[in-house]
Design a protein around this motif. Structure first.
Motif, PDB file in Angstrom:
ATOM      1  N   LEU A   1     -15.791  23.257   4.437  1.00  0.00           N
ATOM      2  CA  LEU A   1     -14.954  24.235   3.986  1.00  0.00           C
ATOM      3  C   LEU A   1     -14.456  24.020   2.454  1.00  0.00           C
ATOM      4  CD1 LEU A   1     -12.387  24.943   6.992  1.00  0.00           C
ATOM      5  CD2 LEU A   1     -14.306  26.399   6.028  1.00  0.00           C
TER       6      LEU A   1
ATOM      7  N   LYS B   1      -9.711  25.360   0.887  1.00  0.00           N
ATOM      8  CA  LYS B   1     -10.099  26.252   2.314  1.00  0.00           C
ATOM      9  C   LYS B   1      -9.517  25.163   3.673  1.00  0.00           C
ATOM     10  CE  LYS B   1     -13.399  29.517   1.011  1.00  0.00           C
ATOM     11  NZ  LYS B   1     -14.737  30.113   1.120  1.00  0.00           N
ATOM     12  N   ARG B   2      -9.738  23.804   3.213  1.00  0.00           N
ATOM     13  CA  ARG B   2      -9.336  23.033   4.300  1.00  0.00           C
ATOM     14  C   ARG B   2      -8.110  23.069   4.491  1.00  0.00           C
ATOM     15  NH1 ARG B   2      -7.540  17.737   4.768  1.00  0.00           N
ATOM     16  NH2 ARG B   2      -8.319  16.528   6.473  1.00  0.00           N
TER      17      ARG B   2
ATOM     18  N   TRP C   1      -6.993  26.138   6.338  1.00  0.00           N
ATOM     19  CA  TRP C   1      -7.400  26.184   7.738  1.00  0.00           C
ATOM     20  C   TRP C   1      -6.502  25.333   8.712  1.00  0.00           C
ATOM     21  CZ3 TRP C   1     -10.377  21.603   9.566  1.00  0.00           C
ATOM     22  CH2 TRP C   1     -10.878  21.616  10.742  1.00  0.00           C
TER      23      TRP C   1
END
Length: 212
Positions: A76, A80-81, A84
């Motif tokens: 990701l 984005k990690r 997430w």
């Protein structure tokens, strides 16, 4: 129409070509104006060339899944990690740690040398693989053990699993739906219904005490 039941269903059309420098976006598989869900090829749909290009895509998906199943954050990227991880924490809070409970049981099964986890889902295969990774379940579900029942139904998927592993092993179907319960009865497989947290905890307890 590109959807498959299993990741290796089109592997026989793969010629093993090196894909490290292959340009998926320029190989003519998708017509430029179509959505990603429609396989409108410039070649003949279902022709040898088209099927080979489809097989390349499934091979690439398999590589990505296998590489990142233990490191979804690496797939990701940093921003984005974080989003997430935050979303997963919020889902866990809202569902009273449903995923954690399920993962405990799945991890216990996966840790046994003579047991495997198999996922049969009504979700199409590629979205299902993405969900498995995003929920952090790639560790307990090898990609070869994931089947999509979208096209053929769960009972037919059960038949494929039996053909693969044989009839001399013990199958236990875990789920909450009518379709998997009916399929399990047809094949004389015990069915463990999961409809509440207590069902998940009971499953883990039974596994922990080696009743299952």
């Amino acid at each position: 129409e590109c959807d498959q039941v299993h990741i290796d269903d089109v592997s026989s059309d793969d010629n093993g070509q090196d894909l490290s420098t292959y340009n998926f976006s320029a190989d003519g598989f998708h017509a430029a104006a179509t959505s990603a869900n429609l396989c409108l090829a410039t070649g003949v749909r279902g022709g040898v060339d088209w099927m080979r290009k489809l097989a390349f895509r499934y091979r690439r998906v398999k590589e990505i899944y296998t590489t990142y199943k233990n490191n979804v954050g690496g797939l990701l990227g940093p921003a984005k990690r974080e989003a997430w991880l935050q979303l997963r924490a919020e889902i866990e809070a809202l569902t009273d740690s449903w995923l954690t409970l399920a993962l405990k049981a799945l991890t216990l099964i996966h840790s046994r040398s003579n047991c495997v986890n198999i996922l049969v889902t009504t979700t199409q295969l590629i979205p299902a693989l993405a969900k498995v990774l995003l929920y952090g379940l790639g560790v307990v579900f090898p990609i070869e053990n994931i089947y999509s029942a979208t096209k053929i139904g769960k009972e037919s998927c059960f038949e494929r699993v039996i053909q693969r592993f044989g009839r001399k092993v013990v199958y236990i179907v875990i789920g909450d739906g009518v379709e998997e319960e009916q399929g399990s009865k047809k094949h004389n497989m015990p069915f463990w219904r999961i409809s509440s947290h207590s069902d998940l905890m009971a499953l883990h307890h039974a596994l922990d005490l080696e009743y299952l």
